[in-house]
Write an enzyme that holds these catalytic residues in place. Structure first.
Site, PDB file in Angstrom:
ATOM      1  N   ASP A 140      16.202   7.218   5.908  1.00 49.61           N
ATOM      2  CA  ASP A 140      14.935   7.309   5.170  1.00 49.61           C
ATOM      3  C   ASP A 140      15.123   7.068   3.679  1.00 49.61           C
ATOM      4  O   ASP A 140      14.232   6.523   3.023  1.00 49.61           O
ATOM      5  CB  ASP A 140      14.322   8.699   5.361  1.00 49.61           C
ATOM      6  CG  ASP A 140      13.415   8.763   6.578  1.00 49.61           C
ATOM      7  OD1 ASP A 140      13.160   7.718   7.183  1.00 49.61           O
ATOM      8  OD2 ASP A 140      12.971   9.879   6.920  1.00 49.61           O
ATOM      9  N   TYR A 142       0.845  -1.188   0.000  1.00 53.95           N
ATOM     10  CA  TYR A 142       0.000   0.000   0.000  1.00 53.95           C
ATOM     11  C   TYR A 142       0.882   1.240   0.000  1.00 53.95           C
ATOM     12  O   TYR A 142       1.763   1.388   0.850  1.00 53.95           O
ATOM     13  CB  TYR A 142      -0.928   0.022   1.220  1.00 53.95           C
ATOM     14  CG  TYR A 142      -1.976   1.108   1.123  1.00 53.95           C
ATOM     15  CD1 TYR A 142      -3.231   0.831   0.613  1.00 53.95           C
ATOM     16  CD2 TYR A 142      -1.692   2.412   1.501  1.00 53.95           C
ATOM     17  CE1 TYR A 142      -4.184   1.827   0.485  1.00 53.95           C
ATOM     18  CE2 TYR A 142      -2.630   3.416   1.375  1.00 53.95           C
ATOM     19  CZ  TYR A 142      -3.878   3.114   0.869  1.00 53.95           C
ATOM     20  OH  TYR A 142      -4.820   4.103   0.730  1.00 53.95           O
ATOM     21  N   ASN A 183      -3.340   6.034   6.383  1.00 53.22           N
ATOM     22  CA  ASN A 183      -3.988   6.822   7.431  1.00 53.22           C
ATOM     23  C   ASN A 183      -4.645   5.910   8.466  1.00 53.22           C
ATOM     24  O   ASN A 183      -4.488   4.679   8.429  1.00 53.22           O
ATOM     25  CB  ASN A 183      -4.994   7.811   6.821  1.00 53.22           C
ATOM     26  CG  ASN A 183      -6.114   7.098   6.064  1.00 53.22           C
ATOM     27  OD1 ASN A 183      -6.384   5.908   6.262  1.00 53.22           O
ATOM     28  ND2 ASN A 183      -6.773   7.825   5.178  1.00 53.22           N
ATOM     29  N   GLN A 218      11.793  15.247  11.751  1.00 56.39           N
ATOM     30  CA  GLN A 218      10.680  14.381  12.150  1.00 56.39           C
ATOM     31  C   GLN A 218       9.454  15.185  12.536  1.00 56.39           C
ATOM     32  O   GLN A 218       8.325  14.779  12.266  1.00 56.39           O
ATOM     33  CB  GLN A 218      11.106  13.479  13.309  1.00 56.39           C
ATOM     34  CG  GLN A 218      12.122  12.438  12.917  1.00 56.39           C
ATOM     35  CD  GLN A 218      11.651  11.582  11.747  1.00 56.39           C
ATOM     36  OE1 GLN A 218      10.701  10.833  11.860  1.00 56.39           O
ATOM     37  NE2 GLN A 218      12.301  11.733  10.608  1.00 56.39           N
ATOM     38  N   GLU A 240      -0.786 -36.519  27.734  1.00 53.41           N
ATOM     39  CA  GLU A 240      -1.711 -35.496  27.235  1.00 53.41           C
ATOM     40  C   GLU A 240      -3.044 -36.095  26.806  1.00 53.41           C
ATOM     41  O   GLU A 240      -3.884 -35.408  26.226  1.00 53.41           O
ATOM     42  CB  GLU A 240      -1.056 -34.749  26.068  1.00 53.41           C
ATOM     43  CG  GLU A 240       0.189 -33.968  26.486  1.00 53.41           C
ATOM     44  CD  GLU A 240       0.850 -33.225  25.335  1.00 53.41           C
ATOM     45  OE1 GLU A 240       0.421 -33.420  24.168  1.00 53.41           O
ATOM     46  OE2 GLU A 240       1.786 -32.451  25.592  1.00 53.41           O
ATOM     47  N   SER A 266       5.363   9.345  13.485  1.00 57.68           N
ATOM     48  CA  SER A 266       6.822   9.277  13.420  1.00 57.68           C
ATOM     49  C   SER A 266       7.459   9.886  14.662  1.00 57.68           C
ATOM     50  O   SER A 266       6.872  10.742  15.333  1.00 57.68           O
ATOM     51  CB  SER A 266       7.316  10.006  12.169  1.00 57.68           C
ATOM     52  OG  SER A 266       8.692   9.792  11.987  1.00 57.68           O
ATOM     53  N   GLN A 275     -10.981   0.104   0.924  1.00 59.12           N
ATOM     54  CA  GLN A 275     -11.426  -0.810  -0.136  1.00 59.12           C
ATOM     55  C   GLN A 275     -10.259  -1.525  -0.801  1.00 59.12           C
ATOM     56  O   GLN A 275     -10.376  -2.687  -1.211  1.00 59.12           O
ATOM     57  CB  GLN A 275     -12.274  -0.070  -1.178  1.00 59.12           C
ATOM     58  CG  GLN A 275     -11.588   1.039  -1.937  1.00 59.12           C
ATOM     59  CD  GLN A 275     -11.673   2.396  -1.239  1.00 59.12           C
ATOM     60  OE1 GLN A 275     -11.932   2.466  -0.031  1.00 59.12           O
ATOM     61  NE2 GLN A 275     -11.473   3.469  -1.998  1.00 59.12           N
TER      62      GLN A 275
END
Length: 429
Positions: free
Chosen positions: A358, A128, A211, A256, A412, A234, A188
């Site tokens: 990064d 994503y 998000n 940051q 057992e 972050s 979705q």
């Protein structure tokens, strides 16, 4: 008033700061969970029809497969200096992760007793990539290149069909070796990758940031598919002494703080003079930054400069915070490394700033946040591997341990387990 609150450590202040930082992880409200659950179930039941409906509602466009021609055009349109930087970054990511690859292995415990593990890349992974206010080609590289090195069979990238379906994101997808790019975002897209919907195939694992709604969707998808982690806001924590350059330290804290209003920028030091100089530098450097408002709010709510009597106490607090990014800018930064156990990534020295990680160093910048570095690791080739145990015993070696298996199974009350081995033992008698 100081731009960065500078306070002498007193025990209670540190604990409040730690609690505030970790509390930021609990931002997914119950109403978000309910809305996400409804969308996930709708897509599970109705497939592409539901995906298209939500895509039009939220992104004003139906999902579609991005053509190879469009991706090539994006690559060609990418400025040469940026394209060169992306390709160097991809090379460094691959180089780093190839060195950590776990291989298939086996050994002979005894003649006739062979044990081992088959290590394979996952068959299909979904990545994503957020849309919204910015495009993040670095995220494409960090996820996709690492998956390629791990031997993932097929990499599907989903990203919202908005203005941020940008040339640079598509160029990064080409450089990283993404197999298919699908313009689809939001809950979705996560649901489609989880259950399969039309031309969007179900995957084995979903990775990548998003998000609060995307994070909630990934959390609800877990179990049906695997996920990387639930990322929070972050954060950077800098341990510095009087030898640190306040210009550098301030710049790294700002790097940051500009992410979002929930970001955290914390300085731990044994020099009050340095802390005050860093605060002044943060104010000066951020004065003309476009994201000044975001920086001010994040620093006000989650930024602090704590002055300790010694750096050993600073290291104790850093371990409790377990930050996403931890910088050590001291006279001998490597000397503190054995004292630092909990961090997503540790940056040693004045010339190892967080943005190096990064974009260019090679280790993945997808890191645990909000204190989860106590038990989570960065995204790596391990994220994309599946391990299968292999056991091969001869009759003779099985009989050597048969009585132990039988007595344990019977303890057992699993008599059929015991019977499975007893039958083989009796056949030999």
């Amino acid at each position: 008033m100081s731009f960065l609150k500078v306070i002498r450590a007193d025990g209670q202040t540190e604990q409040r700061q730690i609690a505030d930082m970790k509390a930021r992880a609990a931002e997914t409200a119950a109403d978000i969970d309910r809305k996400v659950a409804a969308i996930m179930e709708d897509v599970r039941k109705n497939g592409m029809e539901a995906v298209e409906r939500y895509s039009v509602q939220f992104d004003k466009n139906k999902p579609y497969i991005v053509s190879e021609e469009r991706i090539q055009q994006a690559y060609d349109a990418c400025p040469r200096d940026l394209r060169d930087a992306l390709e160097l970054s991809a090379k460094n990511i691959a180089d780093y992760h190839e060195k950590m690859m776990v291989k298939t292995w086996e050994y002979d415990r005894a003649p006739g007793a062979k044990l081992g593990q088959v290590v394979r890349g996952l068959a299909r992974v979904g990545i994503y990539v957020p849309g919204g206010t910015a495009a993040y080609p670095s995220t494409v590289l960090m996820n996709a290149v690492t998956a390629k090195v791990a031997g993932v069979g097929q990499i599907i990238m989903v990203t919202p069909p908005t203005e941020n379906l940008s040339d640079v994101v598509l160029a990064a997808a080409k450089i990283a070796g993404v197999d298919q790019v699908i313009a689809c975002g939001g809950v979705q897209a996560v649901a489609a990758l989880t259950y399969g919907a039309g031309f969007i195939p179900a995957v084995d694992k979903i990775v990548g940031p998003g998000n609060a709604f995307v994070a909630a969707a990934k959390k609800q998808a877990f179990g049906k598919v695997d996920i990387d982690m639930i990322a929070g806001p972050s954060e950077v924590l800098v341990i510095a002494d009087e030898t640190a350059d306040p210009v550098y330290v301030a710049a790294d804290l700002l790097s940051q703080a500009e992410h979002d209003r929930m970001a955290s920028a914390v300085l731990l030091t044994d020099s009050e003079e340095l802390a005050k100089a860093v605060s002044e530098e943060m104010d000066r450097q951020s004065a003309d930054m476009p994201r000044r408002d975001i920086i001010e709010e994040s620093v006000k709510n989650y930024g602090i400069g704590l002055v300790f009597d010694n750096l050993e106490d600073a290291c104790v607090m850093a371990d409790e915070v377990a930050p996403e990014h931890l910088e050590v800018v001291t006279r001998e930064p490597r000397a503190l490394l054995p004292k630092l156990h909990n961090a997503g990534a540790i940056f040693l020295g004045a010339y190892s700033p967080e943005p190096l990680g990064d974009y260019m160093a090679g280790p993945c910048h997808v890191l645990p946040t909000s204190g989860t570095a106590r038990f989570f690791s960065p995204l790596s080739t391990d994220t994309f591997l599946k391990k299968t145990s292999v056991i091969e015993y001869s009759q003779e070696e099985l009989l050597k341990v048969a009585d132990g298996i039988i007595v344990m199974a019977e303890s057992e009350k699993l008599t059929a387990h015991a019977n499975s081995v007893r039958r083989r033992k009796e056949a030999r008698a």
